[in-house]
Design a protein around this motif. Structure first.
Motif, PDB file in Angstrom:
ATOM      1  N   MET A  23       4.238 -19.840  -8.974  1.00 49.84           N
ATOM      2  CA  MET A  23       4.502 -20.083  -7.528  1.00 49.84           C
ATOM      3  C   MET A  23       5.796 -19.167  -6.966  1.00 49.84           C
ATOM      4  O   MET A  23       5.896 -18.675  -5.876  1.00 49.84           O
ATOM      5  N   ALA A  24       6.723 -19.378  -7.635  1.00 51.03           N
ATOM      6  CA  ALA A  24       8.164 -18.787  -7.463  1.00 51.03           C
ATOM      7  C   ALA A  24       7.943 -17.165  -7.041  1.00 51.03           C
ATOM      8  O   ALA A  24       8.459 -16.917  -6.147  1.00 51.03           O
ATOM      9  N   GLN A  25       7.172 -16.773  -8.280  1.00 49.65           N
ATOM     10  CA  GLN A  25       7.189 -15.273  -8.169  1.00 49.65           C
ATOM     11  C   GLN A  25       6.081 -14.905  -7.024  1.00 49.65           C
ATOM     12  O   GLN A  25       6.494 -13.950  -6.099  1.00 49.65           O
ATOM     13  N   ARG A  26       5.046 -15.681  -6.859  1.00 46.36           N
ATOM     14  CA  ARG A  26       4.212 -15.604  -5.363  1.00 46.36           C
ATOM     15  C   ARG A  26       5.102 -15.301  -4.104  1.00 46.36           C
ATOM     16  O   ARG A  26       4.974 -14.601  -3.384  1.00 46.36           O
ATOM     17  N   LEU A  27       6.237 -16.425  -4.021  1.00 43.95           N
ATOM     18  CA  LEU A  27       6.824 -16.332  -2.731  1.00 43.95           C
ATOM     19  C   LEU A  27       8.045 -15.197  -2.807  1.00 43.95           C
ATOM     20  O   LEU A  27       7.964 -14.693  -1.805  1.00 43.95           O
ATOM     21  N   VAL A  28       8.463 -14.946  -3.727  1.00 44.21           N
ATOM     22  CA  VAL A  28       9.495 -13.960  -4.005  1.00 44.21           C
ATOM     23  C   VAL A  28       8.617 -12.434  -3.579  1.00 44.21           C
ATOM     24  O   VAL A  28       9.191 -11.926  -2.755  1.00 44.21           O
ATOM     25  N   ARG A  29       7.543 -12.290  -4.251  1.00 40.40           N
ATOM     26  CA  ARG A  29       6.736 -11.127  -3.819  1.00 40.40           C
ATOM     27  C   ARG A  29       6.513 -11.085  -2.286  1.00 40.40           C
ATOM     28  O   ARG A  29       6.617  -9.907  -1.568  1.00 40.40           O
ATOM     29  N   ALA A  30       6.021 -12.193  -1.685  1.00 46.51           N
ATOM     30  CA  ALA A  30       5.703 -12.381  -0.336  1.00 46.51           C
ATOM     31  C   ALA A  30       6.852 -11.903   0.685  1.00 46.51           C
ATOM     32  O   ALA A  30       6.933 -11.187   1.452  1.00 46.51           O
ATOM     33  N   LYS A  31       8.056 -12.701   0.285  1.00 48.17           N
ATOM     34  CA  LYS A  31       9.159 -12.436   1.049  1.00 48.17           C
ATOM     35  C   LYS A  31       9.630 -10.775   0.990  1.00 48.17           C
ATOM     36  O   LYS A  31      10.129 -10.193   1.902  1.00 48.17           O
ATOM     37  N   ARG A  32       9.635 -10.428  -0.267  1.00 49.45           N
ATOM     38  CA  ARG A  32       9.884  -8.897  -0.328  1.00 49.45           C
ATOM     39  C   ARG A  32       9.162  -8.146   0.632  1.00 49.45           C
ATOM     40  O   ARG A  32       9.577  -7.094   1.014  1.00 49.45           O
ATOM     41  N   LYS A  33       7.634  -8.254   0.482  1.00 47.57           N
ATOM     42  CA  LYS A  33       6.913  -7.547   1.279  1.00 47.57           C
ATOM     43  C   LYS A  33       7.174  -7.524   2.821  1.00 47.57           C
ATOM     44  O   LYS A  33       7.222  -6.540   3.404  1.00 47.57           O
ATOM     45  N   ILE A  34       7.368  -8.655   3.213  1.00 46.11           N
ATOM     46  CA  ILE A  34       7.739  -8.840   4.707  1.00 46.11           C
ATOM     47  C   ILE A  34       8.958  -7.988   4.909  1.00 46.11           C
ATOM     48  O   ILE A  34       9.036  -7.315   5.939  1.00 46.11           O
ATOM     49  N   ARG A  35      10.040  -8.088   4.025  1.00 43.96           N
ATOM     50  CA  ARG A  35      11.307  -7.298   4.174  1.00 43.96           C
ATOM     51  C   ARG A  35      10.920  -5.817   4.088  1.00 43.96           C
ATOM     52  O   ARG A  35      11.277  -4.892   5.015  1.00 43.96           O
ATOM     53  N   ASP A  36      10.434  -5.399   2.947  1.00 45.54           N
ATOM     54  CA  ASP A  36      10.198  -4.006   2.432  1.00 45.54           C
ATOM     55  C   ASP A  36       9.389  -3.213   3.461  1.00 45.54           C
ATOM     56  O   ASP A  36       9.325  -2.113   3.816  1.00 45.54           O
ATOM     57  N   ALA A  37       7.959  -4.053   3.910  1.00 44.13           N
ATOM     58  CA  ALA A  37       7.078  -3.174   4.597  1.00 44.13           C
ATOM     59  C   ALA A  37       7.265  -3.287   6.078  1.00 44.13           C
ATOM     60  O   ALA A  37       6.490  -2.983   6.831  1.00 44.13           O
ATOM     61  N   ARG A  38       8.354  -4.235   6.382  1.00 39.03           N
ATOM     62  CA  ARG A  38       8.629  -4.487   7.560  1.00 39.03           C
ATOM     63  C   ARG A  38       7.662  -5.142   8.418  1.00 39.03           C
ATOM     64  O   ARG A  38       6.957  -4.922   9.432  1.00 39.03           O
ATOM     65  N   ILE A  39       7.051  -6.239   7.881  1.00 45.12           N
ATOM     66  CA  ILE A  39       6.031  -7.082   8.600  1.00 45.12           C
ATOM     67  C   ILE A  39       6.644  -7.736   9.671  1.00 45.12           C
ATOM     68  O   ILE A  39       7.823  -8.425   9.738  1.00 45.12           O
ATOM     69  N   PRO A  40       6.257  -7.548  11.072  1.00 46.94           N
ATOM     70  CA  PRO A  40       7.184  -8.179  12.062  1.00 46.94           C
ATOM     71  C   PRO A  40       7.242  -9.493  12.142  1.00 46.94           C
ATOM     72  O   PRO A  40       6.355 -10.344  11.801  1.00 46.94           O
ATOM     73  N   TYR A  41       8.322 -10.052  12.985  1.00 46.13           N
ATOM     74  CA  TYR A  41       8.486 -11.263  13.161  1.00 46.13           C
ATOM     75  C   TYR A  41       8.559 -11.175  14.661  1.00 46.13           C
ATOM     76  O   TYR A  41       9.412 -11.243  15.522  1.00 46.13           O
ATOM     77  N   ARG A  42       7.312 -11.729  15.138  1.00 47.87           N
ATOM     78  CA  ARG A  42       7.108 -11.878  16.437  1.00 47.87           C
ATOM     79  C   ARG A  42       5.509 -12.583  16.841  1.00 47.87           C
ATOM     80  O   ARG A  42       4.829 -12.610  15.815  1.00 47.87           O
TER      81      ARG A  42
END
Lengths: 118, 398
Positions: free
Chosen positions: B150-169
C-alpha cells in the motif's frame, strides 16, 4: 511542461487502407498539426517509416549488435510522435485525443524529463 | 487538548489540501505541514496563539518549503521554475484565506486523487490518505493488502501526480460530468467498503466527502443523490447488526434504532433531486429504493419498478440480483428463482445465498442447504459468514 505523444497503430491494418482513406488521413494530420502550431503547443513531430525499416542496436561486452526489426513484437507499432508543450496532463490528454490516429490506434503520453544542462 | 493539537485534528486535512495546491507536491506538502506544526508547538506556548492559526500554519509551511527548495537547488539545479512560482505567490499575496477557499482546495484535491490517469487501486487509498487523513497502515488493513504494498502504491501515485503534472483543479465544464462520475464512484466505494465490513469510520468519511461535494458543487444533482443514498443506508447502521455483531435482516430490524433525523435528511435531499428532474440517474434511483425500504409496509411493487429503471442506467449483476429478489416479493419465489438462474456470477456469495433464501420459502430445504454451503465457501466478511451459518443451521433444526 513538455510531453511526448507517441502514436501507436497496427501497421497491418494501415496497409489495407485505400488510397482515398490514406489521403484523407494525411489531410486530417495536416490540419491537426497546423492547429497545434497556431496554438503554440507544437514543439516538434514526425511520422516514422514502417517497422520493416527498423534496426535494433545493443552493446554487450563492448560489442555492437545490430539486428533487424523493432525490439519487441507487439500488436501496435510506433508510427509517429509529437512533442508538445502543455500546462498540465489534462491539456496533453485533450491534444492527444485530437490526433487523428487516436481514433484507430492509441496515443501514449509521456512527460519529458528535463535534465538541467551542466 | 492544546490549541495546536485541536487545530491539527480539526483542520489538518484542509491545511494539507491548501499546501498541496500551493506546492504541487504531496510529499513536500505533508512534510512541511508537519514541520509547521512542530514550530507551532514550540512557539505558541511562548508567544501566544496567532490571530489566525490556520493561516499561520499554511504561511509557515510555505516558507519552510521555499527554504527546503532553495537548499535543494544548491545541489541539483532542478526546480528553479517551482521555486520562482512559489516565491511570486508568497510575495504577491499575503495568505488570508476564507473558509471557502480552503474548502475549494479540498474539492480540487479530490479531483486530483480520482484522476483517470491514476490506477484505480490507487485512487481510493489516495483519497482516504489525503482527504480523510487515514494512515497508510489503516488503509492497508482495510484493503487487506500488506503495508509495504500500500505504501508503494501511494508513493507511485503521488509521484505520477507530480511528474506527469496531473492538474490540481476542478475540471472545466466539458470534463466535469465525466470526472465527477469517477469522484462519486470513489466516494461510494469508500462508503460500501465501510458498510460491508461494518467499518463505521469509512462510511462516516464517505458521508463527509459527500457533504463536501454537495456544498461545493450545488448546481449538480448527482452528489446530492449520492449523499441521500448514503444517509439512508447509514440510518440503519445501529439496527443492522445485533449485540454480537451479527447481521440482522431488514425485515427483522428494530426500527426504533433507525436514525430518523438521517432518514429525513436523506429524503429531503432526494426530493430536491427529484424536483430538479434528475430522478432517473443511478444514485437517485438507488436512493429512492433505500427511501422506500424505510417505509412500512414495504412497497415491493414500486421497489421492483425502480430496480427495472436502475437496470436500464446501471446494468450490473448485483442490480439484477436485487431486482430478482424484489420481483420474488411481488410475484412469488418461483419467478425470482427463474430470474436468478439467468445470472452467472461465480464469485459473488450473495447469488447462492439469494437462491437458498427463495428455495427455503418454497420449502425445498435440501436444495437450499446446498446453496447456503456454496455461499459459505465464497463469503469473505466474518459477520456475513456467521449469518449464513445461522441460516443454514435454521434449516437443519426445522
Amino acid at each position: 511542461m513538455q510531453y511526448l505523444l507517441m502514436i501507436y497503430h497496427a501497421e497491418a491494418e494501415e496497409k489495407k487502407m485505400s488510397e482515398a482513406e490514406t489521403s484523407s488521413m494525411h489531410a486530417e494530420y495536416g490540419q491537426f498539426t497546423r492547429g497545434i502550431m497556431e496554438s503554440g503547443s507544437y514543439k516538434g513531430g514526425n511520422a516514422l517509416q514502417p517497422t520493416a525499416t527498423a534496426t535494433t542496436v545493443r552493446v554487450r561486452d563492448g560489442k555492437t549488435l545490430a539486428t533487424d526489426g523493432p525490439f519487441a513484437e507487439t500488436r501496435e507499432q510506433l508510427g509517429g510522435y509529437y512533442l508538445i508543450d502543455a500546462e498540465h496532463l489534462d491539456e496533453a490528454i485533450g491534444i492527444a485525443a485530437r490526433i487523428p490516429g487516436a481514433k484507430v490506434g492509441s496515443i501514449e503520453i509521456r512527460p519529458i524529463w528535463l535534465v538541467p544542462a551542466t | 487538548m492544546s490549541p495546536v493539537e485541536s487545530l491539527y485534528r480539526k483542520d489538518g486535512d484542509r491545511i494539507l489540501a491548501a499546501l498541496i495546491g500551493l506546492l504541487h507536491d504531496f510529499d513536500l506538502a505533508e512534510e512541511m505541514m508537519q514541520e509547521a506544526f512542530v514550530a507551532a508547538l514550540n512557539l505558541w506556548p511562548v508567544h501566544g496563539v496567532p490571530a489566525n492559526p490556520r493561516s499561520w500554519i499554511v504561511t509557515t509551511a510555505r516558507h519552510k518549503a521555499i527554504d527546503c527548495i532553495r537548499r535543494n537547488i544548491r545541489f541539483r539545479d532542478k526546480l528553479p521554475e517551482l521555486c520562482r512560482l512559489i516565491e511570486d505567490e508568497v510575495e504577491s499575496v499575503s495568505f488570508e484565506e476564507s473558509a471557502t477557499m480552503l474548502a475549494d482546495d479540498r474539492l480540487r484535491l479530490i479531483f486530483t486523487c480520482c484522476h483517470p490517469a491514476l490506477p484505480l487501486d490507487a485512487q481510493i487509498p489516495l483519497t482516504l490518505h489525503t482527504l480523510c487523513g487515514l494512515s497508510t497502515e489503516e488503509i492497508a488493513r482495510c484493503f487487506l493488502v500488506p503495508l509495504p504494498t500500500m505504501a508503494q502504491r501511494l508513493v507511485r501515485a503521488k509521484r505520477k501526480i507530480r511528474d506527469a503534472r496531473i492538474p490540481y483543479r476542478v475540471p472545466p465544464d466539458d470534463l466535469l460530468a465525466q470526472r465527477l462520475d469517477a469522484v462519486l464512484t470513489t466516494v461510494y466505494l469508500i462508503f460500501t467498503e465501510g458498510y460491508a465490513a461494518t467499518r463505521q469510520d469509512l462510511s462516516t468519511e464517505a458521508i463527509r466527502l459527500g457533504r463536501l461535494l454537495v456544498e461545493l458543487i450545488p448546481g449538480r444533482q448527482e452528489p446530492r443523490a449520492l449523499l441521500s443514498l448514503m444517509l439512508l443506508h447509514d440510518s440503519r447502521r445501529d439496527a443492522r447488526t445485533d449485540d454480537a455483531g451479527d447481521i440482522v435482516l431488514l425485515d427483522d430490524q428494530d426500527r426504533s434504532k433507525w436514525n430518523q433525523a438521517q432518514i429525513q435528511e436523506g429524503i429531503a435531499l432526494l426530493n430536491v433531486v427529484l424536483n430538479a428532474g434528475a430522478g432517473h440517474t443511478r444514485y437517485a434511483l438507488e436512493a429512492a429504493i433505500a427511501a422506500l425500504h424505510s417505509e412500512t409496509p414495504t412497497d415491493w411493487r414500486r421497489i421492483a419498478g425502480l430496480y427495472n429503471l436502475l437496470l436500464g442506467v446501471h446494468p450490473s449483476p448485483v442490480v439484477f440480483l436485487n431486482r430478482a429478489i424484489a420481483v420474488a416479493m411481488v410475484e412469488g419465489p418461483e419467478r425470482g428463482l427463474q430470474l436468478l438462474n439467468e445470472l452467472e456470477l461465480s464469485q459473488y456469495h450473495l447469488l447462492p445465498a439469494a437462491k437458498a433464501h427463495l428455495l427455503r420459502l418454497l420449502g425445498r430445504e435440501k436444495e437450499a442447504a446446498t446453496y447456503y454451503q456454496q455461499a459459505l465457501s465464497l463469503v469473505v466478511s466474518e459477520p456475513e459468514r456467521r449469518f449464513l451459518e445461522k441460516r443454514l443451521g435454521a434449516g437443519r433444526d426445522s
